[in-house]
Write an enzyme that holds these catalytic residues in place. Structure first.
Site, PDB file in Angstrom:
ATOM      1  N   ARG A 186       5.877  41.287 -23.819  1.00  0.00           N
ATOM      2  CA  ARG A 186       4.472  41.685 -24.035  1.00  0.00           C
ATOM      3  C   ARG A 186       3.943  42.509 -22.859  1.00  0.00           C
ATOM      4  O   ARG A 186       3.241  43.512 -23.043  1.00  0.00           O
ATOM      5  CB  ARG A 186       3.631  40.418 -24.223  1.00  0.00           C
ATOM      6  CG  ARG A 186       2.176  40.679 -24.556  1.00  0.00           C
ATOM      7  CD  ARG A 186       1.548  39.542 -25.342  1.00  0.00           C
ATOM      8  NE  ARG A 186       1.686  38.263 -24.698  1.00  0.00           N
ATOM      9  CZ  ARG A 186       0.683  37.614 -24.106  1.00  0.00           C
ATOM     10  NH1 ARG A 186      -0.525  38.145 -24.072  1.00  0.00           N
ATOM     11  NH2 ARG A 186       0.872  36.437 -23.560  1.00  0.00           N
ATOM     12  N   LYS A 196      -8.905  39.943 -16.601  1.00  0.00           N
ATOM     13  CA  LYS A 196      -9.944  40.825 -17.144  1.00  0.00           C
ATOM     14  C   LYS A 196     -11.106  40.047 -17.759  1.00  0.00           C
ATOM     15  O   LYS A 196     -12.269  40.385 -17.541  1.00  0.00           O
ATOM     16  CB  LYS A 196      -9.351  41.734 -18.229  1.00  0.00           C
ATOM     17  CG  LYS A 196      -8.815  43.040 -17.725  1.00  0.00           C
ATOM     18  CD  LYS A 196      -8.688  44.079 -18.817  1.00  0.00           C
ATOM     19  CE  LYS A 196      -8.066  43.528 -20.090  1.00  0.00           C
ATOM     20  NZ  LYS A 196      -8.109  44.515 -21.191  1.00  0.00           N
ATOM     21  N   ARG A 220       3.860  27.021 -26.416  1.00  0.00           N
ATOM     22  CA  ARG A 220       3.819  27.946 -27.551  1.00  0.00           C
ATOM     23  C   ARG A 220       4.843  29.060 -27.353  1.00  0.00           C
ATOM     24  O   ARG A 220       5.150  29.437 -26.209  1.00  0.00           O
ATOM     25  CB  ARG A 220       2.424  28.572 -27.686  1.00  0.00           C
ATOM     26  CG  ARG A 220       1.327  27.581 -27.992  1.00  0.00           C
ATOM     27  CD  ARG A 220       0.023  28.266 -28.320  1.00  0.00           C
ATOM     28  NE  ARG A 220      -0.225  29.452 -27.493  1.00  0.00           N
ATOM     29  CZ  ARG A 220      -1.315  30.213 -27.610  1.00  0.00           C
ATOM     30  NH1 ARG A 220      -2.234  29.912 -28.485  1.00  0.00           N
ATOM     31  NH2 ARG A 220      -1.487  31.259 -26.834  1.00  0.00           N
ATOM     32  N   ARG A 239      -7.139  52.597 -25.935  1.00  0.00           N
ATOM     33  CA  ARG A 239      -5.775  52.065 -25.840  1.00  0.00           C
ATOM     34  C   ARG A 239      -4.744  53.181 -25.765  1.00  0.00           C
ATOM     35  O   ARG A 239      -3.610  52.935 -25.355  1.00  0.00           O
ATOM     36  CB  ARG A 239      -5.462  51.180 -27.049  1.00  0.00           C
ATOM     37  CG  ARG A 239      -6.176  49.832 -27.023  1.00  0.00           C
ATOM     38  CD  ARG A 239      -5.677  48.928 -28.120  1.00  0.00           C
ATOM     39  NE  ARG A 239      -6.332  47.631 -28.109  1.00  0.00           N
ATOM     40  CZ  ARG A 239      -5.957  46.609 -27.372  1.00  0.00           C
ATOM     41  NH1 ARG A 239      -4.937  46.726 -26.551  1.00  0.00           N
ATOM     42  NH2 ARG A 239      -6.596  45.461 -27.435  1.00  0.00           N
ATOM     43  N   ARG A 268       1.696  27.867 -18.959  1.00  0.00           N
ATOM     44  CA  ARG A 268       0.835  27.020 -19.777  1.00  0.00           C
ATOM     45  C   ARG A 268       1.643  26.077 -20.664  1.00  0.00           C
ATOM     46  O   ARG A 268       2.648  26.464 -21.243  1.00  0.00           O
ATOM     47  CB  ARG A 268      -0.082  27.887 -20.648  1.00  0.00           C
ATOM     48  CG  ARG A 268      -1.109  27.067 -21.418  1.00  0.00           C
ATOM     49  CD  ARG A 268      -2.214  27.902 -21.986  1.00  0.00           C
ATOM     50  NE  ARG A 268      -1.738  28.887 -22.941  1.00  0.00           N
ATOM     51  CZ  ARG A 268      -2.546  29.605 -23.717  1.00  0.00           C
ATOM     52  NH1 ARG A 268      -3.850  29.452 -23.622  1.00  0.00           N
ATOM     53  NH2 ARG A 268      -2.045  30.482 -24.560  1.00  0.00           N
TER      54      ARG A 268
END
Length: 224
Positions: free
Chosen positions: A174, A15, A163, A90, A129
């Site tokens: 998530r 996005k 992380r 949202r 990542r």
């Protein structure tokens, strides 16, 4: 016709990248919920002061105030020829409030772009990542590997870490939350014949993916 756009998509769908492409090509403001919240609070607008009170009290900002901040932003002159909303609405209630305020401001939504990527692909994108422990340079297991395996391109360090937010199980959770949150919005705009699904996984190589997705978005927006 002005392009009054909502951009939807799960985390990692691209996005942010596509928003920049749209903003540059069509010269419309990119209105991110986080940015306008900070600006409203900093500028001490009526709704910004209300939001600050809730935040300072450790409470969630109610929809009435969130929608008020969006309405304040959409009332500005730079949105007359179009705008792009990112991060709003949202919830279904927010979508209904936006639908109501559209005619009042002469800013009705006329297109919703949903960048669609399968969750298992998003897990690979988001959980790939890793970061250099010495200098903080960011890499990706698939898309941005160090030139020499195990050695940071920037500082030559050999220690890397991931992380907590980027670990596969956290990413899956998530995505699940976001998918559940987006589903009613997708149905809402589909019923109004405003929704356009864009394949966000037209992947040939890291540099060719962005133009392919952007071209499909252009095909939708150019018709307006």
């Amino acid at each position: 016709m002005a392009i009054n756009l909502i951009l939807l998509g799960l985390p990692g769908a691209g996005k942010g990248t596509q928003a920049q492409v749209i903003k540059d090509k069509y010269n419309i403001p990119h209105i991110s919920t986080g940015d306008i919240f900070r600006a409203a609070i900093q500028n001490k607008t009526e709704m910004g002061l209300k939001a600050k009170k809730y935040i300072d009290d450790g409470q969630l900002v109610p929809d009435e105030v969130v929608c008020g901040i969006v309405k304040e932003r959409l009332s500005k002159d730079d949105t007359k020829n179009g705008f792009m909303l990112d991060g709003f609405p949202r919830t279904l209630d927010q979508a209904k409030a936006l639908e109501k305020m559209g005619p009042e401001l002469n800013r009705s939504i006329n297109v919703v772009i949903n960048i669609n990527v399968k969750p298992d692909i998003l897990v690979k994108r988001l959980s790939g990542r890793f970061i250099c422990k010495t200098c903080g340079a960011s890499y990706h297991k698939i898309y941005k590997r160090p030139k020499v395996a195990g050695t940071c391109d920037v500082c030559g360090g050999h220690e890397f870490f991931q992380r907590e937010d980027d670990k596969p199980e956290t990413v899956k959770k998530r995505l699940k939350v976001n998918k559940k949150m987006n589903a009613p919005l997708i149905d809402f705009y589909k019923q109004r014949h405003l929704l356009h699904d864009i394949d966000g996984h037209q992947f040939v190589s890291a540099d060719k993916n962005i133009p392919a997705v952007a071209k499909d978005i252009d095909n939708v927006l150019d018709k307006l």
